[in-house]
Enzyme design. Structure first.
Site, PDB file in Angstrom:
ATOM      1  N   LYS A  32      -1.615   1.191  -9.355  1.00  0.00           N
ATOM      2  CA  LYS A  32      -0.213   2.158  -9.336  1.00  0.00           C
ATOM      3  C   LYS A  32       0.694   1.289  -8.193  1.00  0.00           C
ATOM      4  O   LYS A  32       1.435   0.533  -8.726  1.00  0.00           O
ATOM      5  CB  LYS A  32      -0.568   3.293  -7.502  1.00  0.00           C
ATOM      6  CG  LYS A  32       1.233   3.519  -7.416  1.00  0.00           C
ATOM      7  CD  LYS A  32       0.844   4.527  -5.702  1.00  0.00           C
ATOM      8  CE  LYS A  32       2.073   4.287  -5.077  1.00  0.00           C
ATOM      9  NZ  LYS A  32       1.697   4.874  -3.452  1.00  0.00           N
ATOM     10  N   THR A  46       3.221   5.099   0.394  1.00  0.00           N
ATOM     11  CA  THR A  46       3.356   3.016  -0.350  1.00  0.00           C
ATOM     12  C   THR A  46       4.128   3.352  -1.729  1.00  0.00           C
ATOM     13  O   THR A  46       3.886   3.965  -2.217  1.00  0.00           O
ATOM     14  CB  THR A  46       2.087   2.763  -1.259  1.00  0.00           C
ATOM     15  OG1 THR A  46       0.956   2.103  -0.281  1.00  0.00           O
ATOM     16  CG2 THR A  46       2.176   1.465  -1.617  1.00  0.00           C
ATOM     17  N   LYS A  56       3.539  -5.284   1.345  1.00  0.00           N
ATOM     18  CA  LYS A  56       2.846  -4.342   0.756  1.00  0.00           C
ATOM     19  C   LYS A  56       2.143  -4.350  -0.506  1.00  0.00           C
ATOM     20  O   LYS A  56       1.427  -4.490  -0.953  1.00  0.00           O
ATOM     21  CB  LYS A  56       3.113  -3.120   0.755  1.00  0.00           C
ATOM     22  CG  LYS A  56       1.955  -1.430   0.504  1.00  0.00           C
ATOM     23  CD  LYS A  56       0.770  -1.773   1.163  1.00  0.00           C
ATOM     24  CE  LYS A  56      -0.394  -0.932   0.460  1.00  0.00           C
ATOM     25  NZ  LYS A  56      -1.826  -0.894   1.041  1.00  0.00           N
ATOM     26  N   LEU A 108       3.103  10.242   1.681  1.00  0.00           N
ATOM     27  CA  LEU A 108       3.019  10.540   0.545  1.00  0.00           C
ATOM     28  C   LEU A 108       2.381   9.552  -0.554  1.00  0.00           C
ATOM     29  O   LEU A 108       2.526   9.052  -0.820  1.00  0.00           O
ATOM     30  CB  LEU A 108       4.745  11.117  -0.283  1.00  0.00           C
ATOM     31  CG  LEU A 108       4.660  12.594   1.179  1.00  0.00           C
ATOM     32  CD1 LEU A 108       6.511  13.065   0.968  1.00  0.00           C
ATOM     33  CD2 LEU A 108       4.006  13.557   1.029  1.00  0.00           C
ATOM     34  N   PRO A 109       1.902  10.957  -1.873  1.00  0.00           N
ATOM     35  CA  PRO A 109       1.665   9.655  -3.127  1.00  0.00           C
ATOM     36  C   PRO A 109       2.228   8.185  -3.797  1.00  0.00           C
ATOM     37  O   PRO A 109       1.771   7.534  -3.490  1.00  0.00           O
ATOM     38  CB  PRO A 109       1.861  10.757  -3.890  1.00  0.00           C
ATOM     39  CG  PRO A 109       1.216  12.330  -3.969  1.00  0.00           C
ATOM     40  CD  PRO A 109       2.128  12.025  -2.253  1.00  0.00           C
TER      41      PRO A 109
HETATM   42  P1  NAD Z   1      -3.273  11.440  -1.138  1.00  0.00           P
HETATM   43  O1  NAD Z   1      -3.024  12.046  -2.706  1.00  0.00           O
HETATM   44  O2  NAD Z   1      -5.023  11.774  -0.530  1.00  0.00           O
HETATM   45  O3  NAD Z   1      -2.500  12.404   0.090  1.00  0.00           O
HETATM   46  C1  NAD Z   1      -1.479  13.203  -0.380  1.00  0.00           C
HETATM   47  C2  NAD Z   1      -0.629  14.207   0.371  1.00  0.00           C
HETATM   48  O4  NAD Z   1       0.585  14.329  -0.238  1.00  0.00           O
HETATM   49  C3  NAD Z   1      -1.995  15.400  -0.478  1.00  0.00           C
HETATM   50  O5  NAD Z   1      -1.917  15.895   0.258  1.00  0.00           O
HETATM   51  C4  NAD Z   1      -0.398  15.897  -0.966  1.00  0.00           C
HETATM   52  O6  NAD Z   1      -1.196  17.511  -1.404  1.00  0.00           O
HETATM   53  C5  NAD Z   1       0.449  16.288  -0.406  1.00  0.00           C
HETATM   54  N1  NAD Z   1       2.151  16.023  -0.614  1.00  0.00           N
HETATM   55  C6  NAD Z   1       2.487  16.002  -2.053  1.00  0.00           C
HETATM   56  N2  NAD Z   1       3.555  16.595  -2.524  1.00  0.00           N
HETATM   57  C7  NAD Z   1       4.366  17.026  -1.621  1.00  0.00           C
HETATM   58  C8  NAD Z   1       5.253  17.367  -1.142  1.00  0.00           C
HETATM   59  N3  NAD Z   1       5.628  17.359  -1.929  1.00  0.00           N
HETATM   60  N4  NAD Z   1       5.061  18.117   0.245  1.00  0.00           N
HETATM   61  C9  NAD Z   1       4.192  18.243   0.870  1.00  0.00           C
HETATM   62  N5  NAD Z   1       3.167  17.316   0.643  1.00  0.00           N
HETATM   63  C10 NAD Z   1       2.638  16.707  -0.601  1.00  0.00           C
HETATM   64  O7  NAD Z   1      -3.082  10.507  -1.276  1.00  0.00           O
HETATM   65  P2  NAD Z   1      -3.131   9.033   0.236  1.00  0.00           P
HETATM   66  O8  NAD Z   1      -4.785   8.814  -0.132  1.00  0.00           O
HETATM   67  O9  NAD Z   1      -2.781   9.962   1.688  1.00  0.00           O
HETATM   68  O10 NAD Z   1      -2.385   7.939   0.300  1.00  0.00           O
HETATM   69  C11 NAD Z   1      -1.165   8.234   0.664  1.00  0.00           C
HETATM   70  C12 NAD Z   1      -0.417   6.862   0.086  1.00  0.00           C
HETATM   71  O11 NAD Z   1      -0.991   5.763   1.362  1.00  0.00           O
HETATM   72  C13 NAD Z   1      -0.179   7.023  -1.111  1.00  0.00           C
HETATM   73  O12 NAD Z   1       1.017   6.470  -1.162  1.00  0.00           O
HETATM   74  C14 NAD Z   1      -0.851   5.491  -0.693  1.00  0.00           C
HETATM   75  O13 NAD Z   1      -0.681   4.665  -2.005  1.00  0.00           O
HETATM   76  C15 NAD Z   1      -0.620   4.482   0.562  1.00  0.00           C
HETATM   77  N6  NAD Z   1      -2.549   3.911   0.532  1.00  0.00           N
HETATM   78  C16 NAD Z   1      -3.371   4.947   0.323  1.00  0.00           C
HETATM   79  C17 NAD Z   1      -4.284   4.127   0.742  1.00  0.00           C
HETATM   80  C18 NAD Z   1      -5.783   5.056   0.184  1.00  0.00           C
HETATM   81  O14 NAD Z   1      -7.232   3.509   0.724  1.00  0.00           O
HETATM   82  N7  NAD Z   1      -6.391   6.124  -0.324  1.00  0.00           N
HETATM   83  C19 NAD Z   1      -4.265   2.906   1.376  1.00  0.00           C
HETATM   84  C20 NAD Z   1      -2.980   2.246   1.402  1.00  0.00           C
HETATM   85  C21 NAD Z   1      -2.212   3.132   1.539  1.00  0.00           C
END
Ligand code: NAD
Length: 298
Positions: free
Chosen positions: A249, A99, A174, A68-69
């Site tokens: 963030k 994260t 992290k 999740l975000p």
């Molecule tokens: P994203 O925003 O693309 O995906 C998050 C998903 O969670 C979305 O599909 C959203 O609809 C869903 N969501 C939100 N609230 C929800 C709920 N209550 N119930 C069900 N689903 C829900 O984010 P991401 O890029 O996939 O990142 C996810 C995590 O990984 C974050 O914490 C981010 O910091 C971490 N991260 C991201 C990257 C990157 O390069 N994108 C790299 C390492 C770590």
């Protein structure tokens, strides 16, 4: 295994995909229907869509993974009467790969432990490319025996799987790494801008840094100066990659964790303010290496 997967965004979708390729059965939920449909269409018969976190919790699964975000979403999915914890049996283990700040990770894991559920925090690095290729690094906090028990699951999505210690320590690793990344990217951006403005050819300067004491990942693998490296965001208008707002963030998480630990992080705090300024100027969607635009002569 029967695995629940909640959060099918940029990272969650390819991670879920790799679990399916490894032969697991998935029970998925996301607020965005299009993401759910995409996975259903890609793997007919192997995926079941459920309509809320509490349904995933009540499905009698071996494991639930969340991606999740931010902490607010993790709390809303796990806590409260409609959350995962209130509706899950003690047979289901929980892994949160979002994260978030170490404190929230520890709080949620403590509630899980108190009711008899295993919970690991397992944030990742490696970006969307690593998620697709199944080469993510997992930094895992929680009980070591449980970490070992679920290592195969991590191996289906990643390459470098590291046990970091007790609950929340995955998030600690992290946050510390990404704070250093933010600082080193700003440092590399300053050094490259200084050298070029004083007359150096950017590739020559980067070559010297990369074989000298200034060498770091931000310079030798992800150089922020356009044209120094191929296939990095700097050479395609700072598109793709790791967004500046995601770096902001993570720097915020470091600042919050440092405040609670009464630990000084002067350069981390400055890096946070620099990315905050950059975001305020409307650049939050650009890759984090675009921070060099604050320092480069136009
Ligand atoms: P994203 O925003 O693309 O995906 C998050 C998903 O969670 C979305 O599909 C959203 O609809 C869903 N969501 C939100 N609230 C929800 C709920 N209550 N119930 C069900 N689903 C829900 O984010 P991401 O890029 O996939 O990142 C996810 C995590 O990984 C974050 O914490 C981010 O910091 C971490 N991260 C991201 C990257 C990157 O390069 N994108 C790299 C390492 C770590």
């Amino acid at each position: 295994m029967k695995i629940g997967f909640i959060g099918l965004g940029n990272m969650g979708s390819p991670m879920a995909n790799n679990l399916l390729k490894a032969g697991h059965e998935l029970f998925i939920f996301d607020l965005v229907q299009a993401s759910v449909k995409k996975l259903l269409d890609q793997h007919p018969g192997k995926v079941r869509a459920l309509s809320a976190p509490k349904e995933v919790a009540a499905a009698g699964l071996d494991l639930i993974i969340t991606m999740l975000p931010a902490a607010v979403h993790v709390k809303s999915v796990y806590l409260g009467p409609d959350g995962v914890l209130a509706n899950v049996s003690t047979q289901t283990a929980l892994i949160d790969s979002s994260t978030i700040d170490p404190q929230t990770a520890r709080e949620v894991a403590a509630i899980a432990a108190a009711q008899g559920n295993v919970m690991l925090d397992a944030p990742v690095s490696g970006g969307t490319g690593g998620a697709e290729a199944g080469t993510l690094t997992f930094m895992v906090g929680g009980d070591e025996a449980e970490f070992t028990r679920y290592k195969n699951i991590f191996n289906a999505m990643g390459k470098n799987i590291v046990y970091c210690g007790g609950s929340g320590n995955g998030q600690v690793a992290k946050v510390a790494n990404n704070m250093l990344l933010g600082i080193s990217m700003i440092g590399t951006a300053e050094a490259m801008s200084l050298g070029v403005s004083l007359g150096m050819e950017p590739k020559v300067l980067a070559g010297i840094i990369n074989t000298s004491s200034g060498r770091c990942w931000s310079s030798d693998t992800y150089n922020p100066f356009p044209g120094v490296l191929e296939n990095v965001p700097a050479s395609r208008g700072y598109t793709g990659g790791f967004g500046s707002d995601l770096m902001l963030k993570d720097l915020g998480l470091a600042a919050e964790a440092a405040k609670l630990a009464k630990q000084p992080i002067p350069l981390g705090s400055l890096a946070q303010q620099i990315y905050q300024t950059f975001s305020l100027q409307g650049n939050g969607g650009l890759d984090f290496s675009a921070i060099i635009n604050l320092f480069r002569k136009k």
